[in-house]
Design a protein around this motif. Structure first.
Motif, PDB file in Angstrom:
ATOM      1  N   ALA A  39      38.787  48.746  27.589  1.00  0.00           N
ATOM      2  CA  ALA A  39      38.224  47.948  28.678  1.00  0.00           C
ATOM      3  C   ALA A  39      39.091  46.724  28.969  1.00  0.00           C
ATOM      4  N   VAL A  40      39.570  46.060  27.926  1.00  0.00           N
ATOM      5  CA  VAL A  40      40.446  44.893  28.122  1.00  0.00           C
ATOM      6  C   VAL A  40      41.734  45.318  28.818  1.00  0.00           C
ATOM      7  N   ARG A  41      42.316  46.442  28.400  1.00  0.00           N
ATOM      8  CA  ARG A  41      43.532  46.946  29.056  1.00  0.00           C
ATOM      9  C   ARG A  41      43.271  47.268  30.522  1.00  0.00           C
ATOM     10  N   TYR A  42      42.118  47.842  30.793  1.00  0.00           N
ATOM     11  CA  TYR A  42      41.737  48.193  32.161  1.00  0.00           C
ATOM     12  C   TYR A  42      41.606  46.940  33.026  1.00  0.00           C
ATOM     13  N   ILE A  43      40.957  45.912  32.477  1.00  0.00           N
ATOM     14  CA  ILE A  43      40.769  44.655  33.215  1.00  0.00           C
ATOM     15  C   ILE A  43      42.109  43.993  33.520  1.00  0.00           C
ATOM     16  N   THR A  44      42.994  43.963  32.543  1.00  0.00           N
ATOM     17  CA  THR A  44      44.289  43.318  32.764  1.00  0.00           C
ATOM     18  C   THR A  44      45.127  44.078  33.787  1.00  0.00           C
ATOM     19  N   ARG A  45      44.831  45.354  33.983  1.00  0.00           N
ATOM     20  CA  ARG A  45      45.566  46.138  34.982  1.00  0.00           C
ATOM     21  C   ARG A  45      45.006  45.954  36.390  1.00  0.00           C
ATOM     22  N   ILE A  46      43.687  45.853  36.521  1.00  0.00           N
ATOM     23  CA  ILE A  46      43.102  45.879  37.861  1.00  0.00           C
ATOM     24  C   ILE A  46      42.775  44.498  38.418  1.00  0.00           C
ATOM     25  N   ILE A  47      42.802  43.457  37.571  1.00  0.00           N
ATOM     26  CA  ILE A  47      42.490  42.104  38.061  1.00  0.00           C
ATOM     27  C   ILE A  47      43.763  41.270  38.101  1.00  0.00           C
ATOM     28  N   PRO A  48      44.067  40.608  39.227  1.00  0.00           N
ATOM     29  CA  PRO A  48      45.262  39.757  39.333  1.00  0.00           C
ATOM     30  C   PRO A  48      45.327  38.734  38.202  1.00  0.00           C
ATOM     31  N   TRP A  49      46.552  38.483  37.714  1.00  0.00           N
ATOM     32  CA  TRP A  49      46.705  37.695  36.490  1.00  0.00           C
ATOM     33  C   TRP A  49      46.235  36.253  36.641  1.00  0.00           C
ATOM     34  N   GLN A  50      46.270  35.683  37.845  1.00  0.00           N
ATOM     35  CA  GLN A  50      45.836  34.291  37.987  1.00  0.00           C
ATOM     36  C   GLN A  50      44.314  34.145  37.849  1.00  0.00           C
ATOM     37  N   TYR A  51      43.605  35.295  37.867  1.00  0.00           N
ATOM     38  CA  TYR A  51      42.146  35.277  37.693  1.00  0.00           C
ATOM     39  C   TYR A  51      41.733  35.901  36.359  1.00  0.00           C
ATOM     40  N   ARG A  52      42.673  35.965  35.416  1.00  0.00           N
ATOM     41  CA  ARG A  52      42.410  36.748  34.212  1.00  0.00           C
ATOM     42  C   ARG A  52      41.294  36.163  33.355  1.00  0.00           C
ATOM     43  N   ALA A  53      41.278  34.842  33.145  1.00  0.00           N
ATOM     44  CA  ALA A  53      40.208  34.253  32.336  1.00  0.00           C
ATOM     45  C   ALA A  53      38.849  34.471  32.997  1.00  0.00           C
ATOM     46  N   THR A  54      38.812  34.331  34.328  1.00  0.00           N
ATOM     47  CA  THR A  54      37.570  34.568  35.049  1.00  0.00           C
ATOM     48  C   THR A  54      37.179  36.039  34.981  1.00  0.00           C
ATOM     49  N   GLY A  55      38.175  36.935  35.073  1.00  0.00           N
ATOM     50  CA  GLY A  55      37.891  38.361  34.964  1.00  0.00           C
ATOM     51  C   GLY A  55      37.329  38.729  33.606  1.00  0.00           C
ATOM     52  N   MET A  56      37.900  38.165  32.557  1.00  0.00           N
ATOM     53  CA  MET A  56      37.357  38.413  31.216  1.00  0.00           C
ATOM     54  C   MET A  56      35.958  37.850  31.084  1.00  0.00           C
ATOM     55  N   ALA A  57      35.707  36.696  31.700  1.00  0.00           N
ATOM     56  CA  ALA A  57      34.362  36.115  31.655  1.00  0.00           C
ATOM     57  C   ALA A  57      33.356  37.022  32.349  1.00  0.00           C
TER      58      ALA A  57
END
Length: 396
Positions: free
Chosen positions: A314-332
């Motif tokens: 799931a973490v790998r999937y999130i890092t692939r589909i969410i732009p990196w500048q929103y990564r902390a927010t995406g993980m949240a």
């Protein structure tokens, strides 16, 4: 060219930090319910206390993670969060009435939950800095959980459940020291973090489908998590055996993490997520049939191919589909679905179901929800259109 281990102390301190924060996780998830039982709370009250944390974290995760993205600092935010945890645990140690405990634990959860998506984000950044896999850092969380689950079990068995908060404060002090020695997130010249762009990401079919399936699975996972120790206690297990159960589940993640760090990139995410969901369904079905503590211990070994596979993928999937500048927010956002909203439902209604219908019906419902997630991930893998896989035209 990668730096030698001796020249990257930031990675080593992050590993130590991961080790200790998951010690706090073992305490909060598995031994707080026993502490509540010790001071006289019912299963329904314990469920409400478990549920209030996810309710609070639905807001606190977004507040702290968005602040981290906006001001481009993870370390300073985590310093504040760990200090907040320590202060609220000191207060919680002094109170025993349900109303006051409810208010105090709500404040504790405001500082507790946001640490984990921020720590994962820092681990992703640190791993990328050294050309390593995220899992070689995250695995220290599993080691910490395994170690503290067993150690706390014996400590609580010797000193009593009343010592739970004193143990938590001790772990928190060491965690705070580690947090001051972390290297902050990488400063970049990225585009500004805008709420409108974030909302555009959230409306994409790929994100909505992923979070929907994850939410079904998360409810099942949190039901088990919240009532595992009470299940073991009801079957006659002592604190030491409960500690072994938690240690087995956490330790079983470690080989899976290493295997996925080496071979995971060669496999598609959605089939792996579907496989993990199906194994979750089997795990909870077996839990509904377990009749003694040793059977539960055996079932706990399935944690490796359930949570271990799901979380890393799931973490790998999130890092692939969410732009990196929103990564902390995406993980949240992922944590809100995986932990907060699901924990709210499983805590609020799980306690009532556990009391009214019994353990068997409780775990059969969890198995059904996990199977629904399996069907959802499989359907998405087989029938998603290529245009649906794009996150609304926002490039990473």
């Amino acid at each position: 060219m990668q730096l030698p281990a001796s020249s990257r102390p930031d990675q080593n301190w992050l590993r130590a930090f991961m080790f200790t924060i998951f010690g706090t996780t073992a305490l909060v998830i598995s031994y707080f319910p026993l502490y509540y039982k010790e001071i006289g709370f019912s299963s329904a009250q314990i469920g409400y206390l478990y549920a209030v944390g996810p309710l609070i974290s639905m807001f606190s995760n977004m507040i702290w993670s968005y602040t981290s993205d906006k001001y481009r600092t993870i370390k300073r935010i985590m310093n504040i969060l760990i200090i907040g945890q320590l202060v609220t645990m000191l207060v919680l140690w002094q109170v025993s009435s349900f109303g006051v405990v409810l208010i105090t634990i709500s404040l504790f959860y405001f500082f507790y939950y946001p640490v984990y998506p921020l720590a994962d984000t820092m681990a992703i950044q640190t791993a990328q800095r050294y050309g390593r896999s995220f899992t070689v850092i995250r695995v220290f969380g599993s080691l910490g959980y395994a170690f503290f689950a067993l150690a706390i079990g014996y400590a609580v068995g010797a000193a009593g459940a009343s010592a739970t908060l004193a143990i938590g404060i001790g772990i928190g002090v060491f965690t705070l020291l580690c947090s001051f020695l972390l290297r902050d997130g990488v400063a970049t010249k990225s585009e500004p973090v805008e709420l409108s762009a974030l909302l555009k990401i959230l409306r994409s079919k790929e994100i909505l489908w992923f979070f929907g399936c994850s939410f079904c699975l998360a409810i099942a996972h949190r039901m088990n998590e919240a009532f595992l120790t009470l299940t073991l206690s009801g079957l006659g297990a002592g604190e030491g055996l409960i500690g072994w159960s938690l240690m087995i589940s956490a330790a079983s993640e470690i080989p899976i993490f290493f295997l996925l760090s080496k071979y995971g990139d060669k496999m598609k995410e959605l089939p792996l997520l579907g496989f993990a969901s199906l194994m979750f369904a089997l795990r909870f079905l077996l839990m509904s049939l377990a009749s003694d503590p040793l059977s539960v211990l055996a079932v706990q070994s399935l944690h490796s191919i359930t949570f271990g596979v799901f979380y890393v993928t799931a973490v790998r999937y999130i890092t692939r589909i969410i732009p990196w500048q929103y990564r902390a927010t995406g993980m949240a956002l992922f944590i809100i679905f995986w932990s907060s909203a699901s924990g709210l439902l499983s805590g609020a209604f799980g306690g009532l179901l556990f009391e009214a219908a019994g353990r068997t019906a409780f775990y059969l419902l969890a198995a059904f929800l996990a199977f629904v997630a399996f069907v959802g991930f499989l359907y998405r893998h087989l029938f998603a259109k290529p245009e649906d896989m794009n996150i609304s035209g926002i490039s990473a």
